[in-house]
Design an enzyme around this catalytic site. Structure first.
Site, PDB file in Angstrom:
ATOM      1  N   GLY A  34     -25.097   9.744 -27.917  1.00 17.18           N
ATOM      2  CA  GLY A  34     -24.831  10.225 -29.277  1.00 17.18           C
ATOM      3  C   GLY A  34     -23.829  11.352 -29.356  1.00 17.18           C
ATOM      4  N   GLY A  35     -22.891  11.436 -28.391  1.00 15.74           N
ATOM      5  CA  GLY A  35     -21.806  12.422 -28.457  1.00 15.74           C
ATOM      6  C   GLY A  35     -22.340  13.831 -28.621  1.00 15.74           C
ATOM      7  CD  GLU A  50     -16.773  10.650 -20.293  1.00 22.19           C
ATOM      8  OE1 GLU A  50     -17.235  11.049 -21.358  1.00 22.19           O
ATOM      9  OE2 GLU A  50     -17.100   9.579 -19.755  1.00 22.19           O
ATOM     10  CG  ASN A  67     -15.686   9.959 -24.414  1.00 21.78           C
ATOM     11  OD1 ASN A  67     -16.697  10.452 -24.910  1.00 21.78           O
ATOM     12  ND2 ASN A  67     -14.479  10.313 -24.793  1.00 21.78           N
ATOM     13  CB  SER A  70     -20.707  16.248 -20.355  1.00 21.99           C
ATOM     14  OG  SER A  70     -21.616  15.250 -20.779  1.00 21.99           O
ATOM     15  CB  SER A  71     -22.923  16.392 -25.447  1.00 17.15           C
ATOM     16  OG  SER A  71     -21.910  17.095 -26.087  1.00 17.15           O
ATOM     17  CB  THR A 106     -23.169   8.035 -24.045  1.00 12.57           C
ATOM     18  OG1 THR A 106     -21.861   8.589 -24.227  1.00 12.57           O
ATOM     19  CG2 THR A 106     -23.847   8.777 -22.920  1.00 12.57           C
ATOM     20  NE  ARG A 150     -18.123  14.984 -18.101  1.00 14.17           N
ATOM     21  CZ  ARG A 150     -18.116  14.365 -19.280  1.00 14.17           C
ATOM     22  NH1 ARG A 150     -18.653  13.164 -19.437  1.00 14.17           N
ATOM     23  NH2 ARG A 150     -17.572  14.964 -20.335  1.00 14.17           N
ATOM     24  CG  ASP A 176     -16.152  14.331 -23.510  1.00 11.61           C
ATOM     25  OD1 ASP A 176     -16.073  14.173 -24.733  1.00 11.61           O
ATOM     26  OD2 ASP A 176     -17.019  13.770 -22.816  1.00 11.61           O
TER      27      ASP A 176
HETATM   28  N1  GLY Z   1     -18.582  11.608 -23.239  1.00 11.24           N
HETATM   29  C1  GLY Z   1     -19.676  12.173 -23.946  1.00 11.24           C
HETATM   30  C2  GLY Z   1     -20.194  13.410 -23.285  1.00 11.24           C
HETATM   31  O1  GLY Z   1     -20.158  13.518 -22.071  1.00 11.24           O
HETATM   32  O2  GLY Z   1     -20.597  14.321 -23.936  1.00 11.24           O
END
Ligand code: GLY
Length: 563
Positions: A456-457, A404, A385, A436-437, A365, A93, A407
């Protein structure tokens, strides 16, 4: 005779452990782009393992899907090592630059500076993907890094025809791409939106990939590439220093592991919100006999589980190296039972009643899934992102910068571009990783193995949840990637759904007190693999919403021409 009995027992245990360790014999790859799938398959056929193929897929996606992930971004690679039956999460990350500050996206009066964390060099975190590729190749791969990067280098140098999907994303980010000379020169056709089929060539990115392959980490985080990136970022208003790159480290983390109805779920740990979120939701849902319930009640209960998990995301989750996360409690069955007790069977809980309040979503993503003949597995979700990240190319390196930093919680209570309201645990600090997701996931049990994930965020985690529910109810990967989707993220207090997802139950859900919002289109791009140990069958599926490709390969077969 005790000695004979002992010998029989030893042979039996050995046979059991060999059976558990034996792989599928064939291999499977599912990625969001056919050229990345081909790159991974080529590396498997060249004698690489799943980890080499993952390096090849990641690098190829960085070239052919510049709107989604890249060397200028980061991600999580979830690995299963068949030899030792061990799972590890490689955390690549991005990190906040060391000169970052909590108020860097606020004006003097404390108001958010519009789009400052999304567009332009100030939005970029320190990339982790190059370091992760080096780490995965050197520690787990069988082939030299340069060999696994070769397909991506060729794609970058020789070019490839862009898809309609590429054109759609470039259109979405046209303004920011036009604003930055190098980005416009690379991703646009003479400053205009390209047509599908236009050839995208990235010779400078090819050079940077070559340097990475030749020199490893030092080829990106030190030397001329690092110097050029820092120069370009600072010239474009960013705050990177050479020290940021020099100090970037990939981390290995223990994934989140928990049980659900006799299955073991293994998913990304913080700084991903995914594993803990899945644990909370599935632990809550384990208390219901979902399959016997009518569709409206089932959707209602699933939404109530989503609502509570996303509430906790806001309250507790951030970079575990900076904040104390009550991980054991959040993933415990006792905690889930307490949350379940607050759920009414036929009545929505307003999010406001769970205390503390806002939501568009991206299809940016990327995700891929791989299994090799020995049973080594990779689930990887990678990102820069928002589509085309910060929209800035770092000078002559050809590297597109991420955005990013969005986030992070720019201010507690402020929503990011996905409508996720930020909490104190996720505020900006120098060197911190944004929450992050991204949720690369394995599920194993009842003789079957699933490898899945999606972009998908903020909706990533609930898409993976719906996929897991399909798997544990006996469905194969085509069902997981195709099924209509719905999502709740606590705030805004509304069920977001694909047009067909709630067919036949909308009125009942409204009567229970749920607000519904048809997001007007289908979302996600799940890439999934299933291995049925009993039959030996391998299946792979790529989300019909995207252009990806899934292949099951028999490695003894002769390579096709051109592969
Ligand atoms: N940038 C999308 C995520 O990491 O959730």
């Amino acid at each position: 005779m005790p000695t004979i009995r002992l010998a029989v027992l030893v042979v039996f245990l050995l046979a059991c452990s060999l059976a558990a360790a034996a792989g599928p014999g064939g291999a499977a790859v599912a990625t969001a782009h056919p050229l990345a799938t081909t790159a991974a398959v080529r590396i498997l056929r060249a004698g690489g393992n799943a980890f080499d193929a993952a390096v090849a897929a990641s690098a190829a996606l960085a070239v052919v899907e510049p709107g989604s992930s890249g060397l200028g971004g980061g991600g999580f690679w979830l690995l299963y090592l068949a030899d030792t039956q061990r799972t590890v999460m490689v955390d690549g990350r991005e990190r906040a630059p060391l000169a970052a500050a909590g108020d860097m996206y606020l004006d003097k009066s404390g108001k958010p500076l519009p789009r400052a964390s999304l567009d332009g060099a100030l939005a970029a975190g320190i990339p982790g993907e190059p370091a992760a590729l080096v780490h995965v190749a050197h520690k787990y791969g069988r082939l030299p890094l340069a060999r696994s990067l070769a397909p991506a280098i060729r794609l970058a140098r020789e070019g490839f025809p862009v898809s309609e999907e590429y054109v759609g994303k470039a259109k979405f980010r046209l303004q920011v791409l036009r604003r930055h000379r190098r980005a416009a020169a690379i991703y646009l056709d003479d400053g205009a939106l390209p047509e599908p089929g236009w050839m995208l060539r990235q010779p400078r990115l090819a050079q940077t990939l070559e340097t990475l392959g030749r020199e490893g980490r030092a080829g990106f985080y030190a030397g001329p590439v690092a110097a050029e990136m820092v120069r370009a970022v600072r010239a474009a208003g960013g705050i990177w220093r050479l020290e940021d790159l020099r100090r970037y480290r990939v981390l290995e983390r223990e994934p989140v592991v928990f049980g659900y109805r006799g299955y073991t779920v293994t998913a990304a740990a913080p700084p991903s919100a995914g594993g803990i979120g899945l644990a909370t939701m599935l632990n809550i849902l384990e208390g219901y006999d979902l399959e016997t319930l009518d569709k409206a009640t089932r959707v209602h209960l699933t939404v109530e589980a989503m609502r509570r998990a996303y509430r906790d995301r806001q309250r507790y989750l951030g970079d575990p190296d900076f904040v104390a996360i009550p991980r054991a409690r959040l993933t415990s069955e006792a905690y889930a039972a307490k949350l379940r007790a607050g759920i009414e069977l036929h009545q929505a809980t307003p999010s406001a009643a769970l205390s503390d309040a806002p939501a568009p979503v991206g299809a940016d993503t990327t995700h891929f899934s791989i299994i090799d003949a020995k049973g080594n597995r990779v689930a990887a979700t990678l990102s820069i992102n928002y589509p085309f990240g910060a929209g800035v190319v770092a000078g002559k390196t050809g590297v597109l910068l991420n955005d990013e930093m969005d986030d992070f919680a720019k201010q507690p209570g402020l929503a990011n571009v996905y409508g996720l309201v930020g909490g104190q645990a996720n505020t900006i600090e120098p060197g911190k990783r944004p929450l992050s997701s991204m949720t690369p996931t394995f599920v194993e049990g009842h003789g079957r193995v699933a490898i899945l994930g999606t972009p998908g965020g903020s909706r990533i985690i609930t898409m993976v949840l719906l996929g897991i529910l399909e798997f544990t109810e006996g469905e194969g990967p085509t069902a997981w990637v195709t099924r209509p989707r719905y999502h709740h993220q606590y705030l805004p207090d509304v069920i977001q759904h694909e047009p067909s997802a709630l067919a036949g139950v909308r009125e009942r859900l409204r009567a229970m007190g749920h607000a519904l919002r048809d997001v007007g289109r289908r979302y996600g791009d799940m890439q999934a693999i299933m291995w049925d140990r009993a039959s030996g069958r391998l299946e792979a599926a790529s989300d019909p919403r995207g252009i990806g490709s899934a292949r099951v390969v028999h490695l003894h077969a002769t390579a096709k021409p051109g592969e």
